[in-house]
Design a protein around this motif. Structure first.
Motif, PDB file in Angstrom:
ATOM      1  N   ASN A 151      -2.996 -11.949  -0.327  1.00  0.00           N
ATOM      2  CA  ASN A 151      -3.776 -12.356  -1.483  1.00  0.00           C
ATOM      3  C   ASN A 151      -4.281 -11.122  -2.213  1.00  0.00           C
ATOM      4  O   ASN A 151      -5.459 -10.777  -2.171  1.00  0.00           O
ATOM      5  N   THR A 152      -3.369 -10.389  -2.820  1.00  0.00           N
ATOM      6  CA  THR A 152      -3.744  -9.188  -3.546  1.00  0.00           C
ATOM      7  C   THR A 152      -4.118  -9.544  -4.968  1.00  0.00           C
ATOM      8  O   THR A 152      -3.723 -10.580  -5.493  1.00  0.00           O
ATOM      9  N   ALA A 153      -4.868  -8.659  -5.588  1.00  0.00           N
ATOM     10  CA  ALA A 153      -5.369  -8.935  -6.931  1.00  0.00           C
ATOM     11  C   ALA A 153      -4.313  -8.553  -7.955  1.00  0.00           C
ATOM     12  O   ALA A 153      -4.229  -7.403  -8.383  1.00  0.00           O
ATOM     13  N   ILE A 154      -3.477  -9.481  -8.319  1.00  0.00           N
ATOM     14  CA  ILE A 154      -2.494  -9.248  -9.362  1.00  0.00           C
ATOM     15  C   ILE A 154      -2.730 -10.253 -10.471  1.00  0.00           C
ATOM     16  O   ILE A 154      -3.271 -11.336 -10.254  1.00  0.00           O
ATOM     17  N   THR A 155      -2.327  -9.900 -11.669  1.00  0.00           N
ATOM     18  CA  THR A 155      -2.526 -10.780 -12.807  1.00  0.00           C
ATOM     19  C   THR A 155      -1.480 -11.888 -12.786  1.00  0.00           C
ATOM     20  O   THR A 155      -0.412 -11.742 -12.165  1.00  0.00           O
ATOM     21  N   PRO A 156      -1.746 -13.011 -13.485  1.00  0.00           N
ATOM     22  CA  PRO A 156      -0.725 -14.071 -13.575  1.00  0.00           C
ATOM     23  C   PRO A 156       0.576 -13.569 -14.184  1.00  0.00           C
ATOM     24  O   PRO A 156       1.662 -14.007 -13.791  1.00  0.00           O
ATOM     25  N   GLU A 157       0.480 -12.635 -15.141  1.00  0.00           N
ATOM     26  CA  GLU A 157       1.695 -12.093 -15.746  1.00  0.00           C
ATOM     27  C   GLU A 157       2.527 -11.324 -14.724  1.00  0.00           C
ATOM     28  O   GLU A 157       3.755 -11.423 -14.691  1.00  0.00           O
ATOM     29  N   GLU A 158       1.836 -10.551 -13.855  1.00  0.00           N
ATOM     30  CA  GLU A 158       2.543  -9.808 -12.811  1.00  0.00           C
ATOM     31  C   GLU A 158       3.195 -10.756 -11.813  1.00  0.00           C
ATOM     32  O   GLU A 158       4.329 -10.535 -11.372  1.00  0.00           O
ATOM     33  N   ALA A 159       2.475 -11.826 -11.444  1.00  0.00           N
ATOM     34  CA  ALA A 159       3.034 -12.809 -10.514  1.00  0.00           C
ATOM     35  C   ALA A 159       4.256 -13.487 -11.112  1.00  0.00           C
ATOM     36  O   ALA A 159       5.264 -13.720 -10.430  1.00  0.00           O
ATOM     37  N   LEU A 160       4.176 -13.799 -12.401  1.00  0.00           N
ATOM     38  CA  LEU A 160       5.306 -14.438 -13.080  1.00  0.00           C
ATOM     39  C   LEU A 160       6.497 -13.495 -13.149  1.00  0.00           C
ATOM     40  O   LEU A 160       7.646 -13.905 -12.926  1.00  0.00           O
ATOM     41  N   GLN A 161       6.223 -12.213 -13.435  1.00  0.00           N
ATOM     42  CA  GLN A 161       7.297 -11.223 -13.502  1.00  0.00           C
ATOM     43  C   GLN A 161       7.968 -11.056 -12.141  1.00  0.00           C
ATOM     44  O   GLN A 161       9.190 -11.005 -12.036  1.00  0.00           O
ATOM     45  N   ASP A 162       7.169 -10.982 -11.075  1.00  0.00           N
ATOM     46  CA  ASP A 162       7.725 -10.835  -9.731  1.00  0.00           C
ATOM     47  C   ASP A 162       8.556 -12.053  -9.343  1.00  0.00           C
ATOM     48  O   ASP A 162       9.632 -11.933  -8.743  1.00  0.00           O
ATOM     49  N   ALA A 163       8.045 -13.260  -9.680  1.00  0.00           N
ATOM     50  CA  ALA A 163       8.785 -14.481  -9.358  1.00  0.00           C
ATOM     51  C   ALA A 163      10.107 -14.522 -10.112  1.00  0.00           C
ATOM     52  O   ALA A 163      11.149 -14.902  -9.554  1.00  0.00           O
ATOM     53  N   TYR A 164      10.077 -14.114 -11.383  1.00  0.00           N
ATOM     54  CA  TYR A 164      11.304 -14.089 -12.184  1.00  0.00           C
ATOM     55  C   TYR A 164      12.335 -13.134 -11.568  1.00  0.00           C
ATOM     56  O   TYR A 164      13.516 -13.465 -11.444  1.00  0.00           O
ATOM     57  N   GLU A 165      11.873 -11.943 -11.179  1.00  0.00           N
ATOM     58  CA  GLU A 165      12.799 -10.958 -10.623  1.00  0.00           C
ATOM     59  C   GLU A 165      13.361 -11.425  -9.278  1.00  0.00           C
ATOM     60  O   GLU A 165      14.524 -11.164  -8.966  1.00  0.00           O
ATOM     61  N   THR A 166      12.534 -12.117  -8.491  1.00  0.00           N
ATOM     62  CA  THR A 166      13.015 -12.653  -7.211  1.00  0.00           C
ATOM     63  C   THR A 166      14.103 -13.693  -7.439  1.00  0.00           C
ATOM     64  O   THR A 166      15.151 -13.686  -6.774  1.00  0.00           O
ATOM     65  N   LEU A 167      13.866 -14.602  -8.381  1.00  0.00           N
ATOM     66  CA  LEU A 167      14.864 -15.626  -8.703  1.00  0.00           C
ATOM     67  C   LEU A 167      16.134 -14.999  -9.264  1.00  0.00           C
ATOM     68  O   LEU A 167      17.250 -15.419  -8.943  1.00  0.00           O
ATOM     69  N   ARG A 168      15.979 -13.996 -10.106  1.00  0.00           N
ATOM     70  CA  ARG A 168      17.141 -13.343 -10.702  1.00  0.00           C
ATOM     71  C   ARG A 168      17.968 -12.633  -9.640  1.00  0.00           C
ATOM     72  O   ARG A 168      19.204 -12.702  -9.652  1.00  0.00           O
ATOM     73  N   ASN A 169      17.306 -11.938  -8.714  1.00  0.00           N
ATOM     74  CA  ASN A 169      18.032 -11.256  -7.648  1.00  0.00           C
ATOM     75  C   ASN A 169      18.784 -12.249  -6.767  1.00  0.00           C
ATOM     76  O   ASN A 169      19.919 -11.997  -6.346  1.00  0.00           O
ATOM     77  N   SER A 170      18.147 -13.382  -6.479  1.00  0.00           N
ATOM     78  CA  SER A 170      18.803 -14.410  -5.668  1.00  0.00           C
ATOM     79  C   SER A 170      20.014 -14.979  -6.399  1.00  0.00           C
ATOM     80  O   SER A 170      21.080 -15.191  -5.801  1.00  0.00           O
ATOM     81  N   LEU A 171      19.863 -15.215  -7.707  1.00  0.00           N
ATOM     82  CA  LEU A 171      20.979 -15.723  -8.502  1.00  0.00           C
ATOM     83  C   LEU A 171      22.119 -14.716  -8.540  1.00  0.00           C
ATOM     84  O   LEU A 171      23.297 -15.092  -8.445  1.00  0.00           O
ATOM     85  N   ALA A 172      21.786 -13.440  -8.664  1.00  0.00           N
ATOM     86  CA  ALA A 172      22.822 -12.397  -8.692  1.00  0.00           C
ATOM     87  C   ALA A 172      23.610 -12.384  -7.385  1.00  0.00           C
ATOM     88  O   ALA A 172      24.840 -12.226  -7.392  1.00  0.00           O
ATOM     89  N   ASP A 173      22.915 -12.552  -6.263  1.00  0.00           N
ATOM     90  CA  ASP A 173      23.602 -12.600  -4.970  1.00  0.00           C
ATOM     91  C   ASP A 173      24.559 -13.788  -4.895  1.00  0.00           C
ATOM     92  O   ASP A 173      25.694 -13.668  -4.416  1.00  0.00           O
ATOM     93  N   GLU A 174      24.099 -14.952  -5.364  1.00  0.00           N
ATOM     94  CA  GLU A 174      24.948 -16.146  -5.342  1.00  0.00           C
ATOM     95  C   GLU A 174      26.157 -15.971  -6.260  1.00  0.00           C
ATOM     96  O   GLU A 174      27.283 -16.353  -5.904  1.00  0.00           O
ATOM     97  N   LEU A 175      25.929 -15.409  -7.432  1.00  0.00           N
ATOM     98  CA  LEU A 175      27.030 -15.186  -8.375  1.00  0.00           C
ATOM     99  C   LEU A 175      28.089 -14.278  -7.771  1.00  0.00           C
ATOM    100  O   LEU A 175      29.292 -14.564  -7.845  1.00  0.00           O
ATOM    101  N   LEU A 176      27.642 -13.168  -7.203  1.00  0.00           N
ATOM    102  CA  LEU A 176      28.588 -12.209  -6.645  1.00  0.00           C
ATOM    103  C   LEU A 176      29.379 -12.836  -5.506  1.00  0.00           C
ATOM    104  O   LEU A 176      30.580 -12.580  -5.355  1.00  0.00           O
ATOM    105  N   GLY A 177      28.724 -13.686  -4.716  1.00  0.00           N
ATOM    106  CA  GLY A 177      29.434 -14.387  -3.652  1.00  0.00           C
ATOM    107  C   GLY A 177      30.513 -15.308  -4.193  1.00  0.00           C
ATOM    108  O   GLY A 177      31.630 -15.372  -3.646  1.00  0.00           O
ATOM    109  N   GLN A 178      30.217 -16.011  -5.274  1.00  0.00           N
ATOM    110  CA  GLN A 178      31.206 -16.898  -5.896  1.00  0.00           C
ATOM    111  C   GLN A 178      32.378 -16.103  -6.463  1.00  0.00           C
ATOM    112  O   GLN A 178      33.539 -16.489  -6.315  1.00  0.00           O
ATOM    113  N   VAL A 179      32.071 -14.986  -7.112  1.00  0.00           N
ATOM    114  CA  VAL A 179      33.124 -14.175  -7.728  1.00  0.00           C
ATOM    115  C   VAL A 179      34.057 -13.610  -6.666  1.00  0.00           C
ATOM    116  O   VAL A 179      35.287 -13.586  -6.840  1.00  0.00           O
ATOM    117  N   LYS A 180      33.503 -13.180  -5.546  1.00  0.00           N
ATOM    118  CA  LYS A 180      34.340 -12.595  -4.482  1.00  0.00           C
ATOM    119  C   LYS A 180      35.270 -13.630  -3.858  1.00  0.00           C
ATOM    120  O   LYS A 180      36.319 -13.276  -3.317  1.00  0.00           O
TER     121      LYS A 180
END
Length: 297
Positions: free
Chosen positions: A124-153
């Motif tokens: 429970n660190t003190a981060i702003t809602p914008e920072e939390a949203l940015q981190d969540a977006y990057e986590t989802l994007r990284n997960s999507l990139a992994d899935e995409l690369l798996g499909q392409v291979k």
């Protein structure tokens, strides 16, 4: 590759300050971009607010968290240096530094903390809602990139060639998909898989090497491609693979006069996401702020 978030940058940023000298944040941004081999597009990509680049924002947040936990300190505005606690953390040899790790340091005040595990609760660190949203977006994007690369291979080489065409066309190369599709896969000699127009008018030609590989692409492969370009008197080429390039391959591509762009699997997945190839939008969110110009003083 996806632009690293603040947590991925914490350890490299602390390592930058290992020399116990004062460092400017803007210099650290450039140094980390070089170390992480960010492309020019990744370096220039703006954050959602549009005032700073996304990578600068990540480095800024990383410094903020490290300073809050006592690993860095600010001698003057815009600069940072490592603390005694930060030096002890580096000497302990952590494999990563994230918020769970920093929370343990804040609670214990010492560097002898255990490595974080997947079972640790989110701190429970003190981060702003914008920072939390940015981190969540990057986590989802990284997960999507992994899935995409798996499909392409898993796709066939023929489908991979079509995928490369779609990505390049969405980026503005080759004119129409039909024109680009006729160009690629037709050469097949001297290490060249195809050609594509640089623009819709066809003012210049770009030669393409597209390899759906799982093993690392080494210098000899890139060198053969560069030699084939010279044989065609070509000035530009793109080598795209689903795997990665060795350090020697990257160094060679950067050292020759012919412009050879290397696109590895992570970068390919990022381009697919950015240009809407093989993905669709499930939901979108707008981040709005008060318009101070609207209200009277």
């Amino acid at each position: 590759m996806p632009i690293p978030n603040a947590q991925a940058i914490m350890l490299p940023l602390l390592d930058v300050a290992r020399d116990q000298e004062d460092h400017r944040l803007i210099d650290a941004v450039d140094l980390l971009a070089d170390r992480l081999r960010l492309t020019d597009d990744e370096r220039r990509k703006r954050s959602s607010e549009g005032q700073q680049t996304r990578f600068y924002h990540s480095v800024f947040l990383a410094r903020k968290h490290l300073t809050k936990s006592g690993l860095l300190e600010d001698p003057v505005r815009g600069q940072f240096r490592i603390t005694e606690l930060g030096r002890r953390v580096l000497e302990s040899g952590p494999s990563q530094i994230d918020r769970a790790y920093l929370r343990q340091i804040e609670e214990s005040g010492i560097a002898t903390v255990r490595e974080p595990t997947s079972l640790d609760p989110e701190p429970n660190t003190a981060i702003t809602p914008e920072e939390a949203l940015q981190d969540a977006y990057e986590t989802l994007r990284n997960s999507l990139a992994d899935e995409l690369l798996g499909q392409v291979k898993q796709a066939s080489p023929a489908f991979f060639e079509l995928l490369v065409v779609d990505v390049l066309v969405r980026m503005g190369y080759g004119g129409s998909r039909k024109d680009a599709g006729e160009a690629i896969g037709q050469s097949g000699d001297e290490g060249i898989d195809g050609i594509i127009k640089e623009d819709r008018l066809g003012l210049d030609i770009i030669y393409i090497q597209a390899k759906r590989w799982s093993s690392t692409v080494g210098r000899p492969d890139v060198q053969r491609f560069a030699g084939a370009l010279q044989g065609k008197r070509a000035r530009k080429g793109v080598f795209i693979t689903t795997s990665s390039f060795s350090r020697e391959a990257v160094q060679f591509a950067n050292s020759i006069e012919t412009k050879v762009i290397l696109v590895d699997g992570r970068q390919l997945a990022a381009l697919m996401i950015d240009h809407g190839v093989g993905v669709r939008t499930d939901a979108s969110y707008e981040l709005k702020r008060i318009d101070s110009d609207y209200f009277p003083e």
